[in-house]
Design a protein around this motif. Structure first.
Motif, PDB file in Angstrom:
ATOM      1  N   UNK A 193      -6.736   3.090   4.620  1.00  0.00           N
ATOM      2  CA  UNK A 193      -6.701   1.743   4.046  1.00  0.00           C
ATOM      3  C   UNK A 193      -5.723   0.814   4.776  1.00  0.00           C
TER       4      UNK A 193
ATOM      5  N   UNK B  42     -13.544   0.091   3.111  1.00  0.00           N
ATOM      6  CA  UNK B  42     -13.424  -1.110   2.302  1.00  0.00           C
ATOM      7  C   UNK B  42     -14.159  -0.936   0.966  1.00  0.00           C
TER       8      UNK B  42
ATOM      9  N   UNK C 288      -3.689   5.345  -1.997  1.00  0.00           N
ATOM     10  CA  UNK C 288      -4.845   4.746  -1.346  1.00  0.00           C
ATOM     11  C   UNK C 288      -5.381   5.704  -0.288  1.00  0.00           C
TER      12      UNK C 288
ATOM     13  N   UNK D 218      -7.801  -5.117   0.022  1.00  0.00           N
ATOM     14  CA  UNK D 218      -7.081  -3.885   0.297  1.00  0.00           C
ATOM     15  C   UNK D 218      -5.809  -3.798  -0.550  1.00  0.00           C
ATOM     16  N   UNK D 219      -5.095  -4.931  -0.683  1.00  0.00           N
ATOM     17  CA  UNK D 219      -3.848  -4.911  -1.433  1.00  0.00           C
ATOM     18  C   UNK D 219      -4.105  -4.680  -2.926  1.00  0.00           C
ATOM     19  N   UNK D 220      -5.112  -5.372  -3.462  1.00  0.00           N
ATOM     20  CA  UNK D 220      -5.322  -5.277  -4.907  1.00  0.00           C
ATOM     21  C   UNK D 220      -6.265  -4.152  -5.314  1.00  0.00           C
ATOM     22  N   UNK D 221      -7.087  -3.697  -4.397  1.00  0.00           N
ATOM     23  CA  UNK D 221      -7.980  -2.574  -4.700  1.00  0.00           C
ATOM     24  C   UNK D 221      -7.807  -1.500  -3.630  1.00  0.00           C
ATOM     25  N   UNK D 222      -6.661  -0.823  -3.641  1.00  0.00           N
ATOM     26  CA  UNK D 222      -6.364   0.084  -2.524  1.00  0.00           C
ATOM     27  C   UNK D 222      -7.309   1.284  -2.430  1.00  0.00           C
ATOM     28  N   UNK D 223      -8.129   1.507  -3.432  1.00  0.00           N
ATOM     29  CA  UNK D 223      -9.107   2.589  -3.295  1.00  0.00           C
ATOM     30  C   UNK D 223     -10.480   2.057  -2.946  1.00  0.00           C
ATOM     31  N   UNK D 224     -10.539   0.813  -2.520  1.00  0.00           N
ATOM     32  CA  UNK D 224     -11.813   0.230  -2.157  1.00  0.00           C
ATOM     33  C   UNK D 224     -12.426  -0.487  -3.341  1.00  0.00           C
TER      34      UNK D 224
ATOM     35  N   UNK E 247       0.814  -1.215   0.000  1.00  0.00           N
ATOM     36  CA  UNK E 247       0.000   0.000   0.000  1.00  0.00           C
ATOM     37  C   UNK E 247       0.849   1.266   0.000  1.00  0.00           C
TER      38      UNK E 247
ATOM     39  N   UNK F  87     -10.329  -9.623   3.306  1.00  0.00           N
ATOM     40  CA  UNK F  87     -10.161  -8.195   3.593  1.00  0.00           C
ATOM     41  C   UNK F  87      -8.758  -7.742   3.163  1.00  0.00           C
ATOM     42  N   UNK F  88      -7.740  -8.526   3.525  1.00  0.00           N
ATOM     43  CA  UNK F  88      -6.366  -8.159   3.169  1.00  0.00           C
ATOM     44  C   UNK F  88      -6.196  -8.122   1.649  1.00  0.00           C
TER      45      UNK F  88
ATOM     46  N   UNK G 280     -12.359   5.236 -10.831  1.00  0.00           N
ATOM     47  CA  UNK G 280     -11.228   5.441 -11.736  1.00  0.00           C
ATOM     48  C   UNK G 280     -10.801   4.097 -12.329  1.00  0.00           C
TER      49      UNK G 280
ATOM     50  N   UNK H 122       1.202   4.080  -2.887  1.00  0.00           N
ATOM     51  CA  UNK H 122       0.059   4.097  -3.786  1.00  0.00           C
ATOM     52  C   UNK H 122      -0.932   5.107  -3.244  1.00  0.00           C
TER      53      UNK H 122
END
Lengths: 293, 285, 384
Positions: free
Chosen positions: A94, B221, A90, B263-269, A85, B259-260, B274, A88
């Protein structure tokens, strides 16, 4: 009674401080409220328990080994969960959400492995009898916890203030980008801090597990809101603040039991925290820094 | 098939209600977040709403509509009173202060005679129906759509981006922040009132630290880019444990793992517009 | 979205239906227990008790030749989950009856569902008042503290010559608070002065502040309503503070955990109840041995009560002629239950109708004799 209650407050406060030291370090340097700290704390206690019961090690040998193990776990959490993270764009909360995931995973895995029930260190792991000084009674372990938490705080302060390493950590805490430009190994500092914080958390787990005979997968959970209260009251990432905050919470809780009502203990303690924040909006030792929500 | 659907509905209607209530809670925290306020007080406001509405039904025998209205009103008033001194705090300090407030509320529930202590209140009649939840959500969504392009919405946005600059532009930041805080509390209170009337029971431990963090988790999330993200996120977190039921003892561990990974692959939720746009572009290219 | 979920769920349901279909007639019984999360330490022994008993019954040929099949679901000690689980068991799995949930708090949320759907809900660990007021389909064999504590206190007073007591209890937990409420009434009616009443919260590990305050009042005994782990810690810390008075415990004390943690410091603690692990009846000895062999740990009272509850229902099912009509069979089971008498691990057991409440038909509580136990050398022995 007042003398005994002051001792009770001092030991309880030291327990909170011990829990909060690593917590505040991560908060100060990585700017993450690491909600997996309670899980690492639990892991440390279980590691020591296994070393004492299965490997028949002396507790004072098991303690540093358990700290290494929990430090490694903390490093793992940082590398797997937090590192992806970094850098990035985020939401700044997050990483905290990610640590909730890590906490859920670790505690429930622990429950799968060790079972849900409460365990304790075998009788005779440490001397448990209390002794009398004047009108107060105290155990050796209680004294040890107070001394260890003060020593750790002093040690951390000296390292942060006086050494090159400490300067690097402080620089990264202040501004990672600039530190990088100055040639500081920022990732290295993050790894070091994650490891150290988790090792401290694990050590706290061992000592508190020893002291209160309550080792179970969710043992870190009740300490989380208190830990957050302590580190925010103390001021972001301030080691001295964590100690003072911990002692404050201990005194507030014990004194509200002693002189008000145990029914309202948590309301008094958290109500006081609330009021202090109104007077000092950045905590007791906080840098006056606006951070956005 | 209609039989299957009937069984499905009989089995999962509470889950559907819960998803709706969680969506409301997500909107309530999104409102405060959209004004740059990190509040952990929403669970407490939900609790005040739940107890108020439940007591209005049990003790006063009020109709459900009035009970719900009270359940929104009282948290709103409390938010107004504590908001005035508290909202000068920012970031984690505000989170801490609202967390402290939440603990005080929980302890008060535990110790008052009228709230039934740790036993809570039981025997609350089943009054909530699906259309209540849907109707309130529709109204809220409409409000959020309108808000985005309104003067208030732009003021929230400005405060979130840079409070000092917003103040310099002549925006009365204190009133706007208070507005967001109070409206958030009202929504949470109504959600609590609805919840109390389909679960027969309320108790203090439902409104402590963990639920407060859960509400925030759902919102972040899902993604806080728009009001849709929090609703989606909290809905998924409400459904996930049921979907993972077949994993037995490991379902919560897997829940954490998911959950992890998200968060890692979709850090904007999850609801990342975008990302959607990028995917669409890639798809058409 | 909804369609996807329905699809996924139907798939899952189908998968389970295939997996659990067996040739002989089956009687499905639901178990809703907290198997994950902090309350799992009580939910897991409960599940173990049910599993052990159902295996024993099936090994002896089942009930009238029919096999008992347990459908075990985790309710995480959360009210919404408890409701979801109850609905799943009733409408999807179509069970005959439901055991659980683990906490009284969850029971207040979930039991109305069962009562409304006319399915027996059988509590094995809900001790607070009001559970069986929820309706005629609610049964329990969990010990009623109101039946036990008057005897416990009277015997403790006699044994130690107690003149005044201090009280300590967990006030944010329905189980321990329920115990305290009964203690309070008992102490009032038996005219025993209370020096001070202190509370603690769930998750607390340091009780020294409360105990120091209690010590200053110099009571003859400490009356305590706490869960076993907390109780053990309270006793250890009391001894460390130089408090030597005996403890009088509520329901939560009755666990091997107490001694596992507190060791000999727990000596002279007095509790009451129909059961203790050391009860000498052959039935109980067999249960403790079988449980310990299967699970590698000693059973607690929750396991014992779950174990007995399954036998109680099995006994009732013997009198039920299965019609194949689920609603009718559920009703027959409900009608057969109140008259069941068994000799369980926890001793002789019968039901008694809960006292009538205005306008609402009530369910059934346990009717069992309480024995008084005192801790000696790391276990509870019958007090003479």
């Amino acid at each position: 009674m007042i003398a005994q209650q002051l001792i009770n407050a001092l030991t309880l406060g030291s327990v909170y401080a011990l829990f909060a030291l690593g917590f505040t370090l991560v908060f100060g340097v990585l700017e993450v409220i690491n909600l997996a700290h309670g899980a690492v704390f639990m892991a440390g206690a279980y590691a020591a328990l296994l070393l004492v019961t299965k490997a028949n090690l002396n507790i004072w040998v098991a303690l540093p080994l358990a700290m290494l193990a929990s430090g490694a776990l903390g490093l793992l959490i940082d590398q797997i969960v937090l590192k992806p993270l970094r850098g990035r764009r985020a939401h700044h909360l997050m990483p905290m959400i990610a640590t909730i995931g890590a906490a859920t995973l670790i505690t429930n895995a622990a429950q799968g492995i060790f079972g849900a029930e409460t365990s304790r260190f075998p009788l005779g792991t440490i001397p448990e009898e209390s002794f009398q000084i004047g009108t107060i009674r105290i155990t050796e372990l209680q004294i040890a916890i107070v001394i260890i938490s003060f020593l750790l705080m002093l040690l951390l302060m000296v390292i942060l203030k006086k050494t090159r390493l400490g300067k690097a950590v402080r620089a990264v805490a202040e501004n990672p980008q600039t530190s990088y430009l100055l040639g500081i190994n920022v990732e290295g500092v993050f790894r070091l801090v994650s490891f150290t914080a988790a090792a401290l958390g694990g050590g706290a787990g061992v000592l508190i597990g020893l002291s209160f005979n309550a080792i179970f997968p969710f043992m870190g959970q009740p300490l989380m809101p208190k830990g957050i209260a302590v580190i925010i009251l103390g001021g972001m990432g301030d080691v001295r603040g964590a100690m003072v905050g911990g002692l404050f919470l201990g005194v507030a809780e014990v004194m509200s039991v002693a002189y008000l009502s145990s029914d309202y203990r948590d309301a008094v303690a958290f109500g006081l925290l609330f009021l202090i924040l109104l007077v000092r909006p950045s905590g007791l030792f906080g840098r006056v820094l606006e951070r956005k929500a | 098939m209609t039989d299957d659907l009937q069984v499905f509905w009989a089995t999962y209607n509470t889950l559907v209600y819960t998803v709706g209530v969680h969506a409301m809670l997500a909107l309530s925290i999104y409102l405060t977040l959209s004004c740059g306020l990190l509040s952990l007080g929403n669970a407490a406001f939900m609790g005040i709403g739940a107890y108020t509405a439940a007591l209005a039904t049990l003790r006063l025998g009020l109709p459900f509509g009035e009970a719900l209205a009270l359940g929104g009103l009282l948290p709103g008033l409390v938010a107004l009173v504590i908001g005035i001194p508290t909202l000068r705090l920012s970031g984690v300090y505000l989170a801490m202060a609202t967390l402290g407030f939440g603990e005080v509320v929980r302890v008060v529930f535990l110790n008052l005679e009228i709230t039934g202590g740790s036993m809570g209140l039981n025997g609350i009649p089943m009054k909530t129906q699906l259309w209540h939840i849907v109707a309130i959500l529709v109204v809220l969504v409409y409000g959020f759509v309108r808000l985005r392009r309104s003067k208030i919405g732009r003021a929230f946005e400005a405060i979130k981006e840079d409070e000092t600059a917003a103040k310099a532009m002549g925006i009365n930041t204190t009133s706007y922040k208070l507005l967001a805080f109070v409206l958030g509390a009202i929504i949470a209170g109504v959600a609590g009132g609805l919840n109390a009337h389909f679960t027969f029971f309320v108790s203090p431990r439902e409104y402590g630290f963990d639920p407060a963090v859960d509400i925030l988790t759902g919102a972040i999330f899902g993604g806080t880019g728009s009001f849709v993200g929090p609703m989606v996120g909290s809905a998924i977190l409400a459904i996930l444990p049921e979907l993972l039921r077949f994993l037995k003892a490991f379902r919560l561990a897997v829940n954490g793992l998911i959950l992890i990974l998200v968060v890692i692959y979709l850090p904007n939720g999850i609801w990342d517009r975008k990302l959607f746009a990028r995917l669409r572009r890639k798809g058409s290219a | 979205m909804k369609k996807v979920i329905i699809g996924a769920l139907c798939g899952l349901v189908a998968a389970f239906a295939v997996a659990t279909t067996a040739p002989a007639a089956e009687i499905k019984l639901g178990v809703a227990a907290a198997l994950t999360g902090p309350v799992a330490k009580y939910g897991v022994p409960i599940r173990n008790g049910f599993t052990l008993a159902s295996e024993e019954v099936n090994a002896k040929g089942g009930v009238n030749g029919n096999k008992l099949v347990l459908v075990i679901e985790d309710e995480q000690a959360k009210k919404e989950e408890a409701i979801n689980v109850f609905k799943k068991l009733i409408f999807q799995d179509k069970v005959f009856a439901i055991f659980g949930p683990t906490l009284s708090n969850s029971a207040f949320a979930a039991d109305p569902i069962a009562n409304q759907a006319k399915v027996v809900v059988f509590a094995t660990s809900n001790t607070v008042n009001g559970i069986t007021d929820m309706g005629p389909w609610v049964f329990r064999n969990s010990i009623m503290e109101a039946d036990v504590l008057p005897v416990t206190v009277r015997e403790a007073v006699k044994k130690f010559g107690i003149k005044k007591v201090a009280v300590l209890y967990g006030n944010d937990d329905a189980f321990t608070k329920g115990g305290y409420d009964v203690f309070k009434v008992v102490l009032e009616t038996q005219k025993i002065p209370v020096t001070n009443t202190e509370t603690f919260a769930k998750g607390d590990v340091d009780f020294r502040a409360q105990l120091t305050k209690i010590k200053a009042q110099n009571p003859d005994a400490i009356v305590c309503s706490a869960l076993a782990e907390e109780a053990a810690n309270i006793i250890l810390q009391a001894r460390n503070l130089g408090i030597t008075t005996p403890f009088v415990g509520g329901n939560g004390f009755n666990s091997a955990k107490l001694f596992e943690i507190a060791k000999a410091a727990a000596d002279n603690t007095i509790i009451g109840g129909p059961w203790a692990a050391e009860s000498v009846s052959a039935r109980n000895k067999a249960f403790v041995a079988a449980y310990t062999k299967k699970y590698g740990a000693e059973p607690d009272q929750f396991a014992a009560q779950a174990y007995d509850a399954l036998y109680i229902v099995a006994e009732a099912l013997k009198a039920v002629k299965l019609s194949g009509n689920l609603e009718k069979d559920r009703q027959s089971l409900r009608d057969a239950l109140p008259s069941v008498k068994i000799e369980g691990a926890t001793g002789p057991f019968t039901f008694r109708k809960a006292p009538a409440k205005a306008g609402v038909e009530t369910g059934y509580d346990a009717q069992q004799d309480a024995h008084i136990f005192i801790a000696k050398g790391g276990k509870f022995v019958l007090m003479k």
